[in-house]
Structures are given as C-alpha cells and as structure tokens.
Scaffold this active site. Structure first.
Site, PDB file in Angstrom:
ATOM      1  N   HIS A 155     -20.145  24.726 -15.209  1.00 44.86           N
ATOM      2  CA  HIS A 155     -18.912  23.993 -15.553  1.00 44.86           C
ATOM      3  C   HIS A 155     -17.668  24.805 -15.171  1.00 44.86           C
ATOM      4  O   HIS A 155     -16.610  24.636 -15.784  1.00 44.86           O
ATOM      5  CB  HIS A 155     -18.836  23.643 -17.045  1.00 44.86           C
ATOM      6  CG  HIS A 155     -20.103  23.080 -17.607  1.00 44.86           C
ATOM      7  ND1 HIS A 155     -20.372  21.740 -17.660  1.00 44.86           N
ATOM      8  CD2 HIS A 155     -21.203  23.707 -18.117  1.00 44.86           C
ATOM      9  CE1 HIS A 155     -21.573  21.546 -18.193  1.00 44.86           C
ATOM     10  NE2 HIS A 155     -22.101  22.732 -18.465  1.00 44.86           N
ATOM     11  N   SER A 276       2.433  30.522   5.827  1.00 45.42           N
ATOM     12  CA  SER A 276       3.239  29.355   5.512  1.00 45.42           C
ATOM     13  C   SER A 276       4.537  29.434   6.305  1.00 45.42           C
ATOM     14  O   SER A 276       5.039  30.525   6.584  1.00 45.42           O
ATOM     15  CB  SER A 276       3.526  29.340   4.010  1.00 45.42           C
ATOM     16  OG  SER A 276       4.747  28.669   3.745  1.00 45.42           O
ATOM     17  N   LYS A 282       2.722  33.849   1.599  1.00 42.80           N
ATOM     18  CA  LYS A 282       1.461  33.100   1.611  1.00 42.80           C
ATOM     19  C   LYS A 282       0.451  33.594   2.639  1.00 42.80           C
ATOM     20  O   LYS A 282       0.795  33.953   3.753  1.00 42.80           O
ATOM     21  CB  LYS A 282       1.731  31.605   1.893  1.00 42.80           C
ATOM     22  CG  LYS A 282       2.404  30.871   0.771  1.00 42.80           C
ATOM     23  CD  LYS A 282       1.637  30.904  -0.545  1.00 42.80           C
ATOM     24  CE  LYS A 282       0.474  29.951  -0.555  1.00 42.80           C
ATOM     25  NZ  LYS A 282       0.880  28.541  -0.570  1.00 42.80           N
ATOM     26  N   GLU A 289     -10.563  25.422   4.029  1.00 41.70           N
ATOM     27  CA  GLU A 289     -10.070  24.080   3.698  1.00 41.70           C
ATOM     28  C   GLU A 289     -10.406  23.073   4.790  1.00 41.70           C
ATOM     29  O   GLU A 289     -10.759  21.919   4.510  1.00 41.70           O
ATOM     30  CB  GLU A 289      -8.558  24.124   3.472  1.00 41.70           C
ATOM     31  CG  GLU A 289      -8.174  24.859   2.204  1.00 41.70           C
ATOM     32  CD  GLU A 289      -6.670  25.089   2.131  1.00 41.70           C
ATOM     33  OE1 GLU A 289      -6.024  24.385   1.356  1.00 41.70           O
ATOM     34  OE2 GLU A 289      -6.145  25.955   2.863  1.00 41.70           O
TER      35      GLU A 289
END
Ligand code: ARG
Length: 463
Positions: A155, A276, A282, A289
């Site tokens: 979980h 970024s 970043k 992704e």
C-alpha cells in the site's frame, strides 16, 4: 497499370489508391517477401511446375532486388499498392516472362501471411536480446546491493525490510517471464502459411513441407483458410509486449518515486535526466516518465488489432492490412524503451544511507517483534496484539521499538529479554528472512545466479 487490372474498365479513384496502398509501411517486409518468393520459386521448380531456367532467372532477379533494397537503392511506388506487387513488378520489369510466372500457385493472401509471420519471428529474437541486456544490468546492480537495506512496501506504506537487490530481482523475475512468453509465441507461430493460396489451397502439386522447411518452419499450417486469416501471433506478440511494458512502467514509477526529494533513494545520471526551462534546480526523470507514458501506446496497439480482428469472417479480409502498423509501432516503442531504460538503471547513483534511514522509521521490525514473542511461546495472534500496542505507544511518543528500554518492553510481556534487541535490528531482520525467495543475501545470491544462468543460456544459443 495494375497487376490486377484485367477485369477493370476504369482507373481506380485517386483517394481509393491512397486508402488501399500499404507500401508506405509494409516495405518493412521486403526481406521476408523476397526470401519467401525465392523459396516458393525453388519449390515450383522442384515440383516441375516452373522450368529450371525460369527459376534461375527469378532467383537471380530477386537476389539483385534484395541487395539493392538492403543498400537503400530501390524506390517502391504506391502505384503498385504493396510490397508484394512492388517486388513482383520490379522483377518482371527486369526479367520479363519468368517474373510473371512467380505468382503461380500463390496468392498475396498466403504471401502476406508468410511475410508478416517471418517478420514477427525475427523481431521476437531482437526483443528478447534487449530484455536480456536489461536483466544483465539488473544483475549487476543487484550484486552491489545485496546488503543495502531499504523499506519494502505494501500500500506504499513501509512494511518490512528488504534489500535493494531483492527489489530489483523481483523485476528480474518479471522480465524472465516476458522472455519465456515471447519464446512461447515464437514456438506457436512455427507453422508456415505459404501454399494456403487465396484461401482454398491450389490445384498445383505443390510441396508445402519443402517451403516450410526451407523457410525455417517446422511444418505447414494445417488448414488453408486458417493459414491466410490467422493473426494470433501478432496479437500474442502485442499482448506480450503490453505485459512487458506494464513491467517497465511499474519499475519506471519506482524510479520516479525513488529520485524524488521525498525518497532520494537514487539519483539519475545527468545523461539520463532532463532539466526544466524555467526552474533552474530541476532534474527530471523524463526517461522513466516517457517509458511509463509509452506503455499506453503499446496497449493501444494491442487494443487496435484486437478490434480489427474481431468479427472478421473467414478467410482473408482487407481489414487485415491494418495488422502491420500497430505491430511496427509497438516494436519500435519497445526497442527504443528497453535499451534506454537499461542504460538509465546501469548509470543511476544509489544512496544506501537514504534507504537505510527510511527503513529505520515506520516500524519495519514490528513483525519481527511479534515473531520474537512467538518463538518464546506466545501464540502469534497474542504476540501480534502486544506488538501492536507497543507500536501505538511508540508512535505517540515519536519512538522506535528498539528505543524502548527492556523494562518498558517487559511491562508489555515478561517474555521479552535482552536478546530482543538483536531481533529488532533491521540488518538481522533482513538477514534472517532466508526462506526460499526471501531478501536474505544467500537468497538474493541464488536469484542472481539463476538470472545470470537464464541470460547466459539464451545468449549462447539465440534462436
Ligand atoms: N497488402 C495486403 C495486406 O497487407 C496484401 C494482401 C492483399 N490481398 C488481397 N486479396 N487484396 O494484407
């Protein structure tokens, strides 16, 4: 003029040509198409259906077309619709009448069924090779981290301690199943559709066993109607690639979490991360992704072809020309994702101290505390309750179980003794989980050994 223009009184409408033509994508099948035609002509000659001279001219012409195609010197044309008619037209333009005899006892229906099957068979080998490379990377990282303690989750809540090796090797198991699934697919597609004709075989005395053998199949397909209309192997391939992408996507999700500031378990190498345009700090896990995102398109390829095939009556239907693009797209996607993903994992920087720190909080040793009491004679269900109360008390005071003094522990149960602290030690908790398949180093060593053997077996004799 079209090869099939015999019964037509008019030219085809331009938009129909555009809709009908598949050469834009099926030219990928040129190698299989030419190889298949060579085997077909050889067989026709061996059976006395084609003269030896015609066969010799066909073989020579096809060999030339093949080497020019390999060199990228051939221009295929949409006027000839698809790869099959392009090759035949090129051949006939070069050698004349023998070229026109090639299509004796054959149809484009069994021709395309053959080409596509051989293409899928070849591509499966490539995908398997790339998965094996990924597994090799997993073995390498796992070997370094058999004693790197980290939280295992259920979980997404910290549950019990595992090693980073154990975590990675779980994915190793998934990727091994992906390999054997692809091998199953290749085993099942090992039947040759050539000789099925348009759908009902042929009146010529062809030898389907010879073409099957010459093209590397174990046997001809047993029913000509099935021969021209079966695309199960493409559906199986897409299913297998979808499941493979699901595995990559799950690991991608872990990587994304692990390199967030919340986890900080790993940091990606600069070559496998992106920045970024506005936020100077970043460093983003775009590779992971994109792999997660591209999983959606491979599922789309599977759903697309399943839907194309649904409700098609026997035998060949032009709908089936839509089988190729999803397969090409899924293969391109997987063939790009696998090596990038492997390189990303191979170069990532692991932070064992962050993993250890995270494992230290969240009562990952609570089960071990209950197991301790159970070993001392308390029924497990009671030990579970005693430990649960201790956890609640610790949680409210911001303490861990091992922060409690022996006195405090003994107030909960007089079965606690000084040796409990050994049982609560996370390194011990992990090392003692030696049950088969568990996270203890002996067991991860076995898993690494077996995974390496799995890879080596296949690298020694790739099919
Ligand atoms: N381009 C077609 C395909 O990909 C080849 C078979 C065409 N056969 C036919 N009877 N029109 O499926």
């Amino acid at each position: 003029m079209k090869l099939w223009s015999g019964r037509f009184g008019k030219d085809t409408d331009a938009l129909v040509n555009k809709l009908n033509a598949s050469i834009g994508f099926d030219q990928r099948l040129y190698r299989e198409d030419i190889t298949g035609s060579m085997a077909h002509a050889e067989m026709l000659a061996a059976q006395g259906i084609l003269s030896q001279e015609d066969n010799a001219a066909i073989q020579k012409g096809l060999r030339e077309i093949l080497s020019e195609a390999e060199a990228g010197e051939l221009a295929f044309t949409a006027d000839n619709e698809d790869i099959h008619m392009n090759v035949e037209a090129l051949l006939t333009a070069r050698i004349g009448d023998p070229g026109k005899r090639l299509h004796t006892a054959r149809s484009r229906n069994d021709q395309v069924a053959l080409d596509f099957r051989m293409y899928v068979r070849r591509e499966i080998g490539g995908v398997i090779g790339r998965i094996l490379e990924l597994e090799t990377v997993l073995c390498r990282q796992a070997a370094r981290h058999q004693h790197t303690v980290m939280p295992g989750y259920t979980h997404l809540q910290r549950a019990q301690p595992v090693s980073f090796a154990h975590y990675l090797l779980a994915y190793g198991q998934m990727f091994s199943r992906d390999v054997t699934r692809l091998e199953d697919c290749r085993r099942r597609l090992d039947e040759c559709p050539l000789g099925s004709g348009a759908l009902a075989g042929t009146t010529y005395p062809i030898d389907r066993w010879k073409t099957a053998r010459d093209l590397g199949f174990s046997r001809p397909m047993g029913n000509s109607m099935d021969g021209v209309s079966d695309r199960d192997y493409a559906l199986e391939l897409l299913s297998d690639l979808s499941i493979l992408m699901a595995h990559l996507s799950r690991l991608a999700e872990e990587v994304i979490l692990w390199c967030s500031w919340e986890f900080r378990f790993i940091e990606l190498d600069d070559a496998y991360a992106t920045g970024s345009s506005i936020m100077p700090q970043k460093k983003n896990p775009d590779v992971a992704e994109l792999v997660r995102g591209k999983t959606g398109r491979v599922y789309g390829d599977l759903m697309g072809l399943l839907t194309v095939m649904k409700g098609l009556p026997l035998a060949y239907n032009k709908d089936m020309q839509e089988d190729k693009e999803p397969v090409f797209d899924a293969l391109d996607t997987v063939n790009l994702c696998l090596p990038v993903f492997a390189a990303m994992l191979d170069t990532m920087h692991v932070h064992p101290e962050k993993m250890r720190q995270a494992a230290g909080r969240g009562f990952l040793n609570a089960t071990d505390c209950a197991d301790y009491l159970t070993r001392k004679g308390m029924p497990f269900r009671d030990a579970y309750t005693v430990t649960g109360k201790l956890v609640a008390a610790c949680a409210s005071q911001g303490k861990t179980l091992e922060d409690l003094s022996l006195d405090e522990l003994q107030q909960a149960s007089d079965l606690f003794d000084a040796d409990v602290y050994d049982s609560l030690n996370l390194e011990n908790c992990m090392a003692l989980r030696k049950s088969y398949g568990g996270p203890a180093a002996e067991e991860t060593a076995r898993q690494i050994r077996e995974l390496k053997a799995f890879v080596a077996e296949r690298e020694e004799k790739p099919e």
